[in-house]
Design a protein around this motif. Sequence first.
Motif, mmCIF file in Angstrom:
data_model
loop_
_atom_site.group_PDB
_atom_site.id
_atom_site.type_symbol
_atom_site.label_atom_id
_atom_site.label_comp_id
_atom_site.label_asym_id
_atom_site.label_seq_id
_atom_site.Cartn_x
_atom_site.Cartn_y
_atom_site.Cartn_z
ATOM 1 N N ARG A 16 2.049 -0.843 -12.029
ATOM 2 C CA ARG A 16 0.805 -0.334 -12.576
ATOM 3 C C ARG A 16 0.630 -0.752 -14.029
ATOM 4 O O ARG A 16 1.602 -1.015 -14.738
ATOM 5 N N ARG A 39 3.309 -0.575 5.809
ATOM 6 C CA ARG A 39 2.870 -1.969 5.760
ATOM 7 C C ARG A 39 4.056 -2.935 5.859
ATOM 8 O O ARG A 39 4.019 -3.941 6.574
ATOM 9 N N GLU A 66 1.822 -11.910 -11.961
ATOM 10 C CA GLU A 66 1.900 -12.009 -10.512
ATOM 11 C C GLU A 66 2.808 -13.167 -10.085
ATOM 12 O O GLU A 66 3.582 -13.036 -9.137
ATOM 13 N N ARG A 122 4.790 -8.967 -0.952
ATOM 14 C CA ARG A 122 3.529 -8.402 -1.422
ATOM 15 C C ARG A 122 3.703 -8.018 -2.884
ATOM 16 O O ARG A 122 4.625 -7.274 -3.234
ATOM 17 N N VAL A 123 2.839 -8.550 -3.731
ATOM 18 C CA VAL A 123 2.880 -8.253 -5.166
ATOM 19 C C VAL A 123 1.514 -7.705 -5.562
ATOM 20 O O VAL A 123 0.487 -8.289 -5.208
ATOM 21 N N SER A 124 1.509 -6.594 -6.263
ATOM 22 C CA SER A 124 0.246 -6.070 -6.757
ATOM 23 C C SER A 124 0.420 -5.511 -8.163
ATOM 24 O O SER A 124 1.343 -4.748 -8.423
ATOM 25 N N VAL A 125 -0.466 -5.918 -9.068
ATOM 26 C CA VAL A 125 -0.535 -5.329 -10.407
ATOM 27 C C VAL A 125 -1.851 -4.577 -10.438
ATOM 28 O O VAL A 125 -2.909 -5.166 -10.209
ATOM 29 N N GLN A 126 -1.788 -3.287 -10.656
ATOM 30 C CA GLN A 126 -2.978 -2.451 -10.454
ATOM 31 C C GLN A 126 -2.962 -1.227 -11.356
ATOM 32 O O GLN A 126 -1.901 -0.797 -11.811
ATOM 33 N N ILE A 151 4.957 -3.283 -6.611
ATOM 34 C CA ILE A 151 3.690 -2.807 -7.158
ATOM 35 C C ILE A 151 3.943 -2.330 -8.575
ATOM 36 O O ILE A 151 4.848 -1.514 -8.802
ATOM 37 N N THR A 209 8.186 -5.717 -1.365
ATOM 38 C CA THR A 209 6.930 -5.250 -1.966
ATOM 39 C C THR A 209 7.200 -4.827 -3.404
ATOM 40 O O THR A 209 8.148 -4.084 -3.657
ATOM 41 N N GLU A 243 3.004 1.978 1.737
ATOM 42 C CA GLU A 243 3.672 0.694 1.500
ATOM 43 C C GLU A 243 4.819 0.477 2.483
ATOM 44 O O GLU A 243 5.056 -0.644 2.936
ATOM 45 N N PHE A 285 -0.077 4.450 -6.212
ATOM 46 C CA PHE A 285 0.305 3.849 -4.923
ATOM 47 C C PHE A 285 0.956 4.911 -4.063
ATOM 48 O O PHE A 285 1.332 5.984 -4.550
#
Lengths: 85, 85, 155, 155
Positions: C81, C20, C57, C4-8, C79, C77, C17, C12
Motif C-alpha cells: 500500500r 485467488r 512494480e 501478482r503484484v499490486s501497489v495500491q 500487495i 502475491t 488474496e 486488501f
Amino acid sequence: MITILYFAWLRDRLGRSSESMPLPEGVRFVGDVIRSLAERDGEYRAVFGLQGGAIRCAVNQEFAGPDDGVRDGDEVAFFPPVTGG
Amino acid sequence: MITILYFAWLRDRLGRSSESMPLPEGVRFVGDVIRSLAERDGEYRAVFGLQGGAIRCAVNQEFAGPDDGVRDGDEVAFFPPVTGG
Amino acid sequence: MAIRVSVQTAAFSMDAEHARLMQGGHAAGGVGAFLGVVRGGAGLRALTLEHYPGMTESMIGRIAADAQARFGLLGCTVIHRVGRLVVGEPIVLVLCLAAHRAAALDATAFVMDWLKTRAPFWKREEFEDGRTAWVDAREADDVAAARWARDGRPG
Amino acid sequence: MAIRVSVQTAAFSMDAEHARLMQGGHAAGGVGAFLGVVRGGAGLRALTLEHYPGMTESMIGRIAADAQARFGLLGCTVIHRVGRLVVGEPIVLVLCLAAHRAAALDATAFVMDWLKTRAPFWKREEFEDGRTAWVDAREADDVAAARWARDGRPG
C-alpha cells in the motif's frame, strides 16, 4: 533531453518532483549528472554536493551507481535509500 | 480402574475407542499395560505385540514412554505417530 | 506459476488474496505469509508511503520471480500500500504458495528482505504533535537481504 | 500476549483472525502466517482429520507459549480443523504477531514444526477410487522440529 525525477526528501527540499534538461556537454555518467546538479545554486548544491553519499539513483528504473552511463532520452531518478515493506 | 483410549488405526483395528479396566496386579508402568494388552486374543495381540514399535502413548494427556508410571485413575491413550499440521 | 503484484492505496483482504492464489491448482500444501502493519510508539500517528511508479512494480515482480525460481513456488502475491496509513493499519502483504511449508515460509522471508532493500518506497512519519520526518533506511535490512546473496541478488 | 487455540470443523477467516490478533496493541510490526491446505495428487480426494480432544488443545497451547517466550511474540493464534476436508481446503492457520518480521516468521516456522510432531492429530486419506488409508508420520517432520531443540522441546 533527459528527465530527472526526485523522490521523498529530495523532492521536498528541491521543491519539484521532476524536470527535463538537455544532456549537458561532456556528461556521460551518473556521476557527471550529480556534479552538474551540484553546480547549481542553493538547495541543489546542498543536496548533491555535501549529501551525495546519502542519495541513490536509478537510470530507466534500474538502480545505478556513479559509473553507470546516461544517454539522451534517459529517465534519471534520485532518492534516499529505500524503506519499503 | 484406568481408562484406555485408542485413536486412528488402533481404534479401527480394535473396534473400540475406549475401555475401562481395573489396573492389573503388578502393573506399574506403560510397558506393563502394553504387555497385558498383548496377552489378549486376536487384534490386541497383533497390535500391541508385533507392532508395538509403531505405537505412541500418552498418560493423562502427556506423551509417555514404556518406563513412565501408570496409577489407578489414569487416562492412558495409545495411537500411531502424530501427523498434524 | 502466478505472480501478482499490486501497489495500491486501498486495503486488501488476506482471504480474497488466498482464494485467488489457490486457483493455481492442487499441488499446493500451504501458503507462507507476512502482513506488515504500521508499528506505533514514540508518539507516531501515521506513515505516508510514497513510491516510484513503474520501477516499484518491476522491482517487486523481479523479486517475486526470483523467489519462485529459488524456492519452487506455485504462486506469489505481493500487495504494497501507498498513501497515508495510521498506526496498526496493514502496509504490505506477501503470500507464497508452495508444495511444502519450509519453502513457503523461507520464500516469504526472502521476498520481505528484498522488498525492504530493493523496492523504491519511502516513508514519512507523522507524530501526534504534528511533526513529520522521513524514515531513514535501516542498516539491519541490508544485512537481512545479504544473507540470501549466495546466488546473486534481485535487481 | 494473547494466545488463541481452536480445534474446529468450521472454516476460518484469516482476515477475522488477523483483526482479533491486532487488538493486542500498537507495538506490533507484522504478522507471520502459515496456512496449510490439503495437497492433492495420486488420486487423493479428501482427508479426514481426527484428534485427541483435550490433549490437542493443551499441546498446541504449550507450543504457542514456547514460541511466545522464545521469539517475544505479542500474540499467537493457532486454528486447526478436524473432520473431512477435500483437496485444496485449509487445514491449519498459524499467525504470529511480533514487533519485527524475522521473529514473526521464525516463530511461525517453529509452531508449524512442533505442531507436526507434538500435536495429536491423525489423517486418513480418501482416494477417488474409494480406497482409504491412514497417513504415516513423516520422518522429515521430526528432523524439522529437532532443529529448534537447543532450548528443549515443547511437551
